[in-house]
Design a protein around this motif. Sequence first.
Motif, mmCIF file in Angstrom:
data_model
loop_
_atom_site.group_PDB
_atom_site.id
_atom_site.type_symbol
_atom_site.label_atom_id
_atom_site.label_comp_id
_atom_site.label_asym_id
_atom_site.label_seq_id
_atom_site.Cartn_x
_atom_site.Cartn_y
_atom_site.Cartn_z
ATOM 1 N N LEU A 1 26.438 34.201 36.392
ATOM 2 C CA LEU A 1 25.852 35.298 35.626
ATOM 3 C C LEU A 1 26.952 35.974 34.825
ATOM 4 O O LEU A 1 28.119 35.995 35.224
ATOM 5 C CB LEU A 1 25.122 36.294 36.529
ATOM 6 C CG LEU A 1 25.863 37.037 37.639
ATOM 7 C CD1 LEU A 1 26.561 38.284 37.096
ATOM 8 C CD2 LEU A 1 24.878 37.449 38.736
ATOM 9 N N VAL A 2 26.574 36.494 33.667
ATOM 10 C CA VAL A 2 27.480 37.243 32.797
ATOM 11 C C VAL A 2 27.129 38.716 32.925
ATOM 12 O O VAL A 2 25.957 39.094 32.851
ATOM 13 C CB VAL A 2 27.349 36.790 31.328
ATOM 14 C CG1 VAL A 2 28.234 37.649 30.422
ATOM 15 C CG2 VAL A 2 27.730 35.320 31.197
ATOM 16 N N MET A 3 28.135 39.552 33.142
ATOM 17 C CA MET A 3 27.886 40.972 33.383
ATOM 18 C C MET A 3 28.938 41.831 32.691
ATOM 19 O O MET A 3 29.909 41.319 32.117
ATOM 20 C CB MET A 3 27.893 41.252 34.891
ATOM 21 C CG MET A 3 29.176 40.858 35.587
ATOM 22 S SD MET A 3 29.050 41.011 37.396
ATOM 23 C CE MET A 3 30.682 40.440 37.897
ATOM 24 N N ASP A 4 28.737 43.145 32.750
ATOM 25 C CA ASP A 4 29.703 44.087 32.183
ATOM 26 C C ASP A 4 31.078 43.875 32.797
ATOM 27 O O ASP A 4 31.208 43.617 34.002
ATOM 28 C CB ASP A 4 29.274 45.534 32.471
ATOM 29 C CG ASP A 4 28.095 45.988 31.641
ATOM 30 O OD1 ASP A 4 27.967 45.524 30.500
ATOM 31 O OD2 ASP A 4 27.304 46.804 32.148
ATOM 32 N N TYR A 5 32.101 44.035 31.974
ATOM 33 C CA TYR A 5 33.472 44.027 32.466
ATOM 34 C C TYR A 5 33.936 45.469 32.624
ATOM 35 O O TYR A 5 33.897 46.257 31.679
ATOM 36 C CB TYR A 5 34.388 43.291 31.486
ATOM 37 C CG TYR A 5 35.862 43.476 31.773
ATOM 38 C CD1 TYR A 5 36.394 43.157 33.020
ATOM 39 C CD2 TYR A 5 36.719 43.978 30.790
ATOM 40 C CE1 TYR A 5 37.747 43.331 33.281
ATOM 41 C CE2 TYR A 5 38.073 44.144 31.039
ATOM 42 C CZ TYR A 5 38.582 43.821 32.288
ATOM 43 O OH TYR A 5 39.916 43.996 32.554
ATOM 44 N N CYS A 6 34.347 45.830 33.833
ATOM 45 C CA CYS A 6 34.833 47.183 34.117
ATOM 46 C C CYS A 6 36.346 47.116 34.295
ATOM 47 O O CYS A 6 36.848 46.631 35.319
ATOM 48 C CB CYS A 6 34.153 47.738 35.362
ATOM 49 S SG CYS A 6 32.379 48.021 35.138
ATOM 50 N N SER A 7 37.059 47.597 33.301
ATOM 51 C CA SER A 7 38.498 47.345 33.195
ATOM 52 C C SER A 7 39.356 48.112 34.191
ATOM 53 O O SER A 7 40.525 47.775 34.388
ATOM 54 C CB SER A 7 38.974 47.672 31.775
ATOM 55 O OG SER A 7 38.699 49.028 31.457
ATOM 56 N N ASN A 8 38.805 49.155 34.827
ATOM 57 C CA ASN A 8 39.628 49.968 35.730
ATOM 58 C C ASN A 8 39.445 49.635 37.205
ATOM 59 O O ASN A 8 39.820 50.425 38.079
ATOM 60 C CB ASN A 8 39.367 51.453 35.479
ATOM 61 C CG ASN A 8 40.149 51.961 34.279
ATOM 62 O OD1 ASN A 8 41.370 51.828 34.218
ATOM 63 N ND2 ASN A 8 39.451 52.499 33.300
ATOM 64 N N GLY A 9 38.873 48.472 37.485
ATOM 65 C CA GLY A 9 38.813 48.014 38.865
ATOM 66 C C GLY A 9 37.833 48.795 39.726
ATOM 67 O O GLY A 9 36.974 49.527 39.227
ATOM 68 N N LEU B 1 39.648 37.201 37.598
ATOM 69 C CA LEU B 1 39.689 38.582 38.084
ATOM 70 C C LEU B 1 39.721 38.657 39.600
ATOM 71 O O LEU B 1 40.260 39.602 40.171
ATOM 72 C CB LEU B 1 38.478 39.359 37.559
ATOM 73 C CG LEU B 1 38.412 39.574 36.047
ATOM 74 C CD1 LEU B 1 37.095 40.233 35.662
ATOM 75 C CD2 LEU B 1 39.587 40.430 35.577
ATOM 76 N N GLY B 2 39.126 37.686 40.254
ATOM 77 C CA GLY B 2 39.095 37.731 41.707
ATOM 78 C C GLY B 2 38.350 36.543 42.278
ATOM 79 O O GLY B 2 37.643 35.818 41.574
ATOM 80 N N GLU B 3 38.532 36.368 43.590
ATOM 81 C CA GLU B 3 37.879 35.264 44.283
ATOM 82 C C GLU B 3 37.392 35.753 45.627
ATOM 83 O O GLU B 3 38.141 36.382 46.381
ATOM 84 C CB GLU B 3 38.864 34.102 44.460
ATOM 85 C CG GLU B 3 38.267 32.873 45.116
ATOM 86 C CD GLU B 3 39.258 31.720 45.167
ATOM 87 O OE1 GLU B 3 40.158 31.693 44.305
ATOM 88 O OE2 GLU B 3 39.131 30.875 46.069
ATOM 89 N N GLY B 4 36.124 35.505 45.926
ATOM 90 C CA GLY B 4 35.553 35.902 47.202
ATOM 91 C C GLY B 4 35.311 34.699 48.082
ATOM 92 O O GLY B 4 35.792 33.591 47.813
ATOM 93 N N PHE C 1 34.871 50.928 37.886
ATOM 94 C CA PHE C 1 35.098 51.949 36.866
ATOM 95 C C PHE C 1 35.294 51.278 35.507
ATOM 96 O O PHE C 1 36.107 50.362 35.375
ATOM 97 C CB PHE C 1 36.334 52.787 37.200
ATOM 98 C CG PHE C 1 36.165 53.647 38.421
ATOM 99 C CD1 PHE C 1 35.660 54.931 38.315
ATOM 100 C CD2 PHE C 1 36.499 53.161 39.676
ATOM 101 C CE1 PHE C 1 35.496 55.723 39.438
ATOM 102 C CE2 PHE C 1 36.340 53.945 40.808
ATOM 103 C CZ PHE C 1 35.833 55.231 40.690
ATOM 104 N N ASP C 2 34.554 51.769 34.507
ATOM 105 C CA ASP C 2 34.706 51.202 33.174
ATOM 106 C C ASP C 2 35.935 51.800 32.487
ATOM 107 O O ASP C 2 36.727 52.510 33.110
ATOM 108 C CB ASP C 2 33.427 51.401 32.350
ATOM 109 C CG ASP C 2 33.134 52.869 32.048
ATOM 110 O OD1 ASP C 2 32.009 53.154 31.618
ATOM 111 O OD2 ASP C 2 34.021 53.742 32.237
ATOM 112 N N ASN C 3 36.092 51.538 31.196
ATOM 113 C CA ASN C 3 37.305 51.995 30.506
ATOM 114 C C ASN C 3 37.359 53.505 30.327
ATOM 115 O O ASN C 3 38.397 54.055 29.965
ATOM 116 C CB ASN C 3 37.452 51.290 29.156
ATOM 117 C CG ASN C 3 36.272 51.553 28.234
ATOM 118 O OD1 ASN C 3 35.281 52.189 28.619
ATOM 119 N ND2 ASN C 3 36.353 51.070 27.014
ATOM 120 N N GLN C 4 36.251 54.206 30.594
ATOM 121 C CA GLN C 4 36.224 55.666 30.557
ATOM 122 C C GLN C 4 36.269 56.267 31.963
ATOM 123 O O GLN C 4 36.064 57.462 32.137
ATOM 124 C CB GLN C 4 34.961 56.146 29.833
ATOM 125 C CG GLN C 4 34.875 55.716 28.378
ATOM 126 C CD GLN C 4 35.984 56.310 27.541
ATOM 127 O OE1 GLN C 4 36.299 57.496 27.660
ATOM 128 N NE2 GLN C 4 36.597 55.495 26.691
#
Length: 426
Positions: free
Chosen positions: A92-100, A21-24, A146-149
């Motif tokens: 760490l495992v966290m929520d995935y927010c599909s709308n960036g 998803l990304g790299e910092g 932002f999540d899928n909603q």
Amino acid sequence: MQSTDAVNLANGEEYEVISELGEGGFGSVYLIKLRYSEEKYALKILDLWRMKPSDHLDFVQRFKEGYKAGLIKSDYLVNNYNFGYIDSNPYLVMDYCSNGNLSRHKNKFYNYVASENLISNVLNGLRDLHRNGFIHRDLKPENILFDNQMVPKLCDFDIAGRYGLQINRMTKPNFLGNVRDVWGTLVYASPEQLDHSKAFKYLGPQMDIYSLAVTMYELLSGGNLPFGSKEDYQLSPREINKRILQKKFTPISKWRPDIDNKWNYYFEACLDPIQANRPANIDEISALLKLERLNTYNYQKSLPTESLIIKSGEEIGKTYNLKELRQASRKNVLRLGWLDPENNCNDICIREPETAFISKRHATIEFSNGSYFIRDGQWVNENSQSFWKYSMNGLFLNSEKINKNQALQLQCGDVITVGNINLQFY
């Protein structure tokens, strides 16, 4: 880490890597799913190999502290679920927010209704964070997901600090006494966060309140910052710091003459260089902005749909309902241009009494397959001939000029510029 790689985590569950998803600067984030289901999460890994060995302990401690902040159960925070190590690197495992993140959606919050409801959600997140003893310390558009909603959630708690605690400073001076290392983001960080004599000695909500004000100013002004551009921060940091400490920010009304005065009061209070002069908590901001309630909000459901609203010029606030115009004309092609009282040929007529930058036949909006598309110019019939006639001064979408023969799909929040008039699409 590659797609389809299997990852066995500390809780015994097996995940499959879908994509990066990304790299910092110090880590990577991957989209993963449970091996035998479709549940998706984000996996964040701290890449210790990128850092000096002497810095490993500090980074791991901050990473763990960020994980603890993400354990707060809240609809307004990205929640963390699992912590462990992969090849000695913490994850760490966290929520995935599909709308960036908010950076991708800035133009959608130029609207007052949308911006008020966005800040309501962010304030809810800050309230939950502060009530549990944490200060975010790096609030900015990139850290609002932002999540899928399309519900916004605060994320990235890696430099979150505990409220009221004295801890080691993460902002340090160089030999000239200037800031050497800044933990936070220069443009959004509060002045005390950048002052090596004060930074992180005592943490309070006012740090986040300041950063949120800079973020909201950027959204409502159409991309501007209160004390100068991002280039100014890089080229003239001392001058910018002087403006911040003297509270010399550009009034938001310069960019938005029609803005409600409560926003002027909000920025005046929250951008104060003295921490104690800012609102002390979330409830004070809610009262300042006259927010009736703070709850989960999906801005897409409240905005008028299929409409253009004039955002600058003589007729600020005037709304053109595209659906009604299509139904009235019984066609899916609408013409936009200068209002000619004697010989009108447009469905969307724009008044321009002081200047002459808008062409009589400036643009065409077409409805096709459930979407609207806009292009420069219109079909005309002159001397028994039909041809496409372009505008004299061009058509712009989100400040980018639309090329000839190019039709662009309109998205909610897009800003159309004709002459010196801005219209926003919903």
